[in-house]
Design an enzyme around this catalytic site. Structure first.
Site, PDB file in Angstrom:
ATOM      1  N   SER A  91     -43.436  75.370  43.660  1.00  0.00           N
ATOM      2  CA  SER A  91     -42.756  74.133  44.184  1.00  0.00           C
ATOM      3  C   SER A  91     -41.530  74.450  44.634  1.00  0.00           C
ATOM      4  CB  SER A  91     -43.420  72.957  43.687  1.00  0.00           C
ATOM      5  OG  SER A  91     -44.521  72.430  44.640  1.00  0.00           O
ATOM      6  N   SER A 135     -43.282  71.723  47.054  1.00  0.00           N
ATOM      7  CA  SER A 135     -42.901  70.979  47.346  1.00  0.00           C
ATOM      8  C   SER A 135     -41.336  70.595  46.984  1.00  0.00           C
ATOM      9  CB  SER A 135     -43.201  69.538  46.806  1.00  0.00           C
ATOM     10  OG  SER A 135     -43.006  69.723  45.300  1.00  0.00           O
ATOM     11  N   LYS A 153     -34.283  66.985  43.262  1.00  0.00           N
ATOM     12  CA  LYS A 153     -35.058  66.443  43.409  1.00  0.00           C
ATOM     13  C   LYS A 153     -35.658  65.081  44.041  1.00  0.00           C
ATOM     14  CE  LYS A 153     -40.100  67.986  44.397  1.00  0.00           C
ATOM     15  NZ  LYS A 153     -41.206  69.025  43.611  1.00  0.00           N
TER      16      LYS A 153
END
Length: 601
Positions: free
Chosen positions: A250, A226, A151
């Site tokens: 997330s 996210s 990420k």
């Protein structure tokens, strides 16, 4: 405690007046549900104009058998010289080149460095003493030569961690995050960074720096957030596994929307240091870095590599869970089922998701001999206000201070940064001049509205009561089966109209328990179904064991390529009339492949 947490289940005898009142309320609820459904369908049509008008008819096929194998199998094949690390990295690079223009999952690449590292791995494996050197045993470096992704908010030396902020464009990380160091030490090779929402605070992955990420099962739909880019990358076979973060779902929401596995670990099991927005002592309890994997077999080995070496879980201990001896508790919604799923804050659970969860329950009872208790916990209906009360009042820096971060002040404590004027940003947004997404501006404005002390104290007390009850409920080998989300992946922009649906995942961060997201095939529209498996504190291996059992039963990840072959779209709505897919690849015994003759490329 159990009586308090479920006290709202008590049903009192009703007079005729109460009966009329209840019938009136039910009538209003039904009318409200119909109206909400009509509004939601209308919004789906409206927001459809902002994305692709029709679903694509095919998805780039996976060109190599190796791209459909778990990381643990790939590591064995590299060790046994059935494929080189360089060849494997090149295969994944080619796949990224094929697919990423469609999904926009990987936003920074490290191809040259990855190939250089892979070449060094190949030289090491070809050396005379490799097989006998304990430093390079499968136990010490379990993912030697395997490419992975990460990420974008997590620090990777030499790459940026903008978190989607325009002001941080050009920022370069000086060192790796702790988890990245651990994965490198395990032999993994970082080939790219994946998209996220701005400041990692929204459940659709788009931002002003990198734009939107699209769902590989339907480009008109979101990937979640996210860690949405990470889940989309894994689902698209651009990566076999990757590192995500989770403070409100997330990891789990993106894993759910993209039909892969994700795990939010127990608190303090995995080091959170090395990311932006940074972790504080207060948020460390609720935030967790964890694995997102295409195959359940990779979850535990990856979690073991990421975790503190002196942590509370002994990963070296062999555990063989007997599913018939595990206590299962199935909860089908957030406590509003007696009102037919209606809630002030969240959407009702989609029928197909309820049926998928019931199929899990039936499988555990009929095939595993397990006993499953159906339960309803009334305090879960307050999941959203409890989450907001805890997260927004834990002493962390203000959201508008994070918005002030730029490439020139990355060494300054966020507490020392000025608060950006979000009202001014709202005015700029109206003229198309703001550098922030609308949801960031609204969040910055909302944090200026203080919560009344009486309400805050009440919510904190409810959070404590619910946490104590959940921990008591999950004692021993007990897991909860819980919905991942009220609906399958919605269209782009739709989270603006259902913004509080993350409460189904967020509440478990506040409870401080491990959760594994498990895919359960596809719905009638060809979008992934799934369920959350929740365990007691430090029972991460238990939830992962259940995930492996469900993968064997329901097929796990479905290749989007196969989905596009079997699901025939209607011209406008993209509805499917074909039967549910089962992923034959997940039924393959990859351990046998690794021990057999070389695989055709």
């Amino acid at each position: 405690m159990a009586e308090n947490a479920t006290r709202r289940n008590v049903k009192l005898p009703m007079s005729w007046f109460r009966q009329i009142l209840v019938l009136s309320i039910m009538y209003v609820i039904v009318v409200n549900k119909i109206l909400r459904g009509f509004v939601y369908i209308s919004l789906q049509w409206i927001v459809g104009w902002f994305g692709p008008k029709k679903p694509i008819k095919e998805f780039p096929p996976v060109r190599s058998t190796f791209l459909k194998m778990p990381a643990t199998t790939l590591a064995k094949l590299i060790r046994t010289r059935q494929i080189t690390s360089t060849e494997l990295v090149e295969l994944y690079i080619d796949r990224i080149v094929d697919v990423n223009p469609l999904v926009n999952a990987i936003v920074q690449t490290a191809f040259a460095k990855a190939l250089d590292e892979a070449n060094r791995v190949d030289e090491l494996i070809s050396s005379e003493n490799f097989d006998d050197d304990p430093k390079y045993s499968a136990e010490k470096v379990p993912f030697l030569g395997v490419p992975i992704t990460c990420k974008e908010i997590i620090f990777v030396k030499g790459l940026s961690a903008t978190a989607g902020l325009k002001g941080r464009i050009g920022h370069v990380c000086k060192e790796d995050a702790e988890v990245v160091k651990s994965m490198r030490a395990a032999g993994a090779i970082i080939i790219g960074l994946t998209n996220t929402s701005e400041l990692a605070m929204w459940w659709e992955s788009h931002n002003p720096v990198y734009g939107f990420t699209c769902n590989p099962y339907d480009l008109r739909c979101i990937v979640g957030g996210s860690s949405g880019g990470e889940a989309a990358s894994v689902a698209s076979a651009c990566s076999v596994m990757g590192i995500g973060s989770d403070i409100g779902g997330s990891i789990r929401m993106p894993a759910f929307f993209n039909g892969v596995f994700g795990h939010k670990p127990s608190p303090f099991l995995v080091p959170n240091k090395g990311q932006f927005p940074g972790v504080t002592q207060q948020s460390d309890m609720y935030l967790g870095l964890g694995p997102i994997c295409r195959y359940a077999d990779d979850l535990e080995p990856m979690l073991k590599c990421m975790a503190y070496k002196d942590g509370p879980i002994d990963f070296n201990q062999t555990l063989n869970y007997d599913m018939s001896k595990i206590k299962f508790i199935s909860i089908e919604d957030d406590g509003w089922s007696q009102f037919d799923g209606w809630s002030v804050f969240t959407s009702p659970i989609d029928r197909e998701l309820k049926l998928a969860q019931r199929r899990v329950v039936n499988f555990l009872e009929s095939s595993c001999g397990a006993k499953v208790e159906r339960k309803e916990i009334m305090l879960l209906r307050y999941s959203l206000p409890i989450w907001m009360a805890i997260i927004n009042n834990n002493g962390d820096p203000k959201f508008s201070q994070f918005c002030s971060s730029n490439k020139d002040n990355t060494d300054v404590s966020v507490y020392e940064l000025p608060m950006k004027n979000m009202f001014f940003e709202l005015l700029k947004k109206l003229w198309g001049k703001s550098d922030h997404c609308t949801y960031v501006i609204i969040t910055g404005l909302m944090e200026r509205i203080p919560m009344a002390k009486a309400s805050l104290d009440q919510l904190l007390a409810m959070a404590k009561e619910l946490r104590e009850y959940i921990h008591q409920l999950l004692e021993g080998d007990t897991v909860i089966i819980y919905p991942s989300h009220p609906m399958t992946a919605p269209r782009h922009h739709m989270p603006c109209f259902t913004c509080f649906n993350f409460a189904y995942t967020g509440i478990w961060n506040i409870m401080g328990v491990p959760v594994t997201q498990v895919p359960l095939g596809l719905d009638k529209n060809g979008l992934p179904l799934g369920v959350q498996i929740i365990g007691g504190v430090n029972q991460d291996r238990l939830t992962i064991a259940v995930a492996r059992e469900l993968e064997a039963a329901f097929g796990g990840w479905v290749d989007p390529t196969e989905k596009y072959k079997m699901y025939k779209y209607e011209p406008i709505r993209g509805m499917s009339i074909s039967p549910r897919l089962h992923n034959s690849a997940s039924q393959t015994n990859f351990a046998d492949i690794a021990d057999s003759t070389p695989v055709d490329r």
